[in-house]
Design an enzyme around this catalytic site. Structure first.
Site, PDB file in Angstrom:
ATOM      1  N   ASP A 136       0.843  -1.201   0.000  1.00  0.00           N
ATOM      2  CA  ASP A 136       0.000   0.000   0.000  1.00  0.00           C
ATOM      3  C   ASP A 136       0.878   1.252   0.000  1.00  0.00           C
ATOM      4  OD1 ASP A 136       0.877  -0.063   2.615  1.00  0.00           O
ATOM      5  OD2 ASP A 136      -1.122   0.113   3.527  1.00  0.00           O
ATOM      6  N   ASP A 138      -1.290  -6.250  -0.663  1.00  0.00           N
ATOM      7  CA  ASP A 138      -1.295  -5.612   0.664  1.00  0.00           C
ATOM      8  C   ASP A 138      -2.703  -5.085   0.948  1.00  0.00           C
ATOM      9  OD1 ASP A 138      -0.141  -4.737   2.984  1.00  0.00           O
ATOM     10  OD2 ASP A 138       1.001  -3.106   2.069  1.00  0.00           O
ATOM     11  N   GLU A 169      -1.535  -5.640   8.411  1.00  0.00           N
ATOM     12  CA  GLU A 169      -0.740  -5.087   9.508  1.00  0.00           C
ATOM     13  C   GLU A 169      -1.380  -5.357  10.868  1.00  0.00           C
ATOM     14  OE1 GLU A 169      -0.088  -0.905   8.838  1.00  0.00           O
ATOM     15  OE2 GLU A 169       0.823  -1.238   6.871  1.00  0.00           O
ATOM     16  N   GLU A 190       9.131  -4.435  10.537  1.00  0.00           N
ATOM     17  CA  GLU A 190       9.575  -3.144   9.996  1.00  0.00           C
ATOM     18  C   GLU A 190      10.071  -2.209  11.099  1.00  0.00           C
ATOM     19  OE1 GLU A 190       6.924  -1.330   7.182  1.00  0.00           O
ATOM     20  OE2 GLU A 190       8.041   0.568   7.191  1.00  0.00           O
TER      21      GLU A 190
HETATM   22  O1  KIV Z   1       3.471  -1.158   1.674  1.00  0.00           O
HETATM   23  C1  KIV Z   1       4.645  -1.595   1.661  1.00  0.00           C
HETATM   24  O2  KIV Z   1       5.429  -1.361   0.729  1.00  0.00           O
HETATM   25  C2  KIV Z   1       5.075  -2.407   2.789  1.00  0.00           C
HETATM   26  C3  KIV Z   1       6.510  -2.791   2.863  1.00  0.00           C
HETATM   27  C4  KIV Z   1       7.326  -1.632   3.272  1.00  0.00           C
HETATM   28  C5  KIV Z   1       6.739  -3.959   3.726  1.00  0.00           C
HETATM   29  O3  KIV Z   1       4.287  -2.718   3.634  1.00  0.00           O
END
Ligand code: KIV
Length: 278
Positions: free
Chosen positions: A45, A84, A116, A183
């Site tokens: 995202d 994501d 997340e 992260e």
């Molecule tokens: O959205 C994204 O690119 C991520 C990565 C940084 C793991 O969640």
């Protein structure tokens, strides 16, 4: 000939080899990431920031994420594509989470989803995984919670926060995640988490003890100049040659150098005569 990377391939790599993951948001970069041999391509995202120019990841929705995931899936022959889940596509209810996760597979042709959070999203992870959809977890600096953290800040710096994160990682494993992104957390905590779970950990700003690494492709290629987090290694600075090429194109058009005869089409003399009525 290389073959499609599967979720069992990712899970069984733990302790044997390092896993590689990078983001991509469109067909040409997915082709390149795939050709380079990445295990996983994440349609993050982060799309909101590095492609759509938004200031955080909160405003991007299912429509944009599915649109880009489908383009990436077309380019990724071998890498496992992970979609994501955007903000508010899974937090409100377990049922909504399963339906939206399923859309990444049905409409985006992804092989897995990422979301997340720790224990608080374990019911969603469990239900999504039980629906047959592989889930990658994400702990530490989870950008969808940046407002709660007071900005994009390193997480897990106190013993108490670190203990909660280790518990969160165990809860995600228990709920059925096949891997977890860590992260922006201290390397020592990432190492502890990596040893506390049987599923692979994929670090971004979490040190080298993780089972694999993930980075945002625009950061790796030097295409996002607004800011570069400390944990990013920029492997090239593509914005410079792109700037130069665009400036040359503009100059050549302005000076009448482009297009030349080699870029132009001709018509026979006979047709030309007919056209001018001779
Ligand atoms: O959205 C994204 O690119 C991520 C990565 C940084 C793991 O969640």
């Amino acid at each position: 000939m290389s073959k499609k990377v599967t979720v069992p391939d990712i899970m069984s790599a733990k302790g044997k080899r390092k896993l590689t993951e990078i983001t991509a948001y469109d067909y040409p970069t997915a082709l390149l990431a795939d050709e380079s041999g990445m295990d996983m391509i994440l349609v993050g995202d982060s799309l909101a920031m590095v492609v759509l120019g938004q200031e955080d990841t909160l405003s991007v929705g299912m429509t944009e994420m599915l649109h880009h995931t489908l383009a990436v899936s077309r380019g990724a022959k071998n890498s496992l594509v992970i979609g994501d889940m955007p903000f508010l596509s899974y937090q409100a209810s377990v049922e909504q989470a399963v339906i939206n996760a399923g859309r990444f597979l049905k409409e985006g042709r992804a092989g897995a989803v990422k979301l997340e959070g720790g224990s608080r999203v374990a019911p969603q992870v469990k239900a999504i995984a039980e629906a047959g959809i592989p889930v990658q977890g994400h702990l530490g600096l989870t950008p969808q919670s940046a407002q709660q953290f007071g900005g994009f800040k390193v997480q897990g710096k106190t013993a108490e926060a670190a203990k909660i994160m280790i518990e969160d990682a165990r809860a995600l494993e228990q709920a059925g995640c096949f891997s977890i992104v860590l992260e922006a957390i201290p390397s020592a905590i990432a190492e502890k988490i990596t040893h506390s779970v049987k599923i692979p950990t994929i670090g971004i700003g979490a040190g080298k003890a993780c089972d694999g690494q993930v980075l945002v492709i625009h950061d790796v290629l030097g295409l996002y100049e607004r800011f570069t987090p400390r944990f990013v290694k920029q492997y090239t600075k593509l914005s410079e040659p792109i700037r130069q090429a665009l400036a040359r194109y503009r100059e050549e058009v302005e000076k009448g150098v482009f297009p030349g005869p080699e870029h132009s089409f001709t018509m026979s003399e006979e047709e030309m005569r007919k056209l001018s009525g001779e």
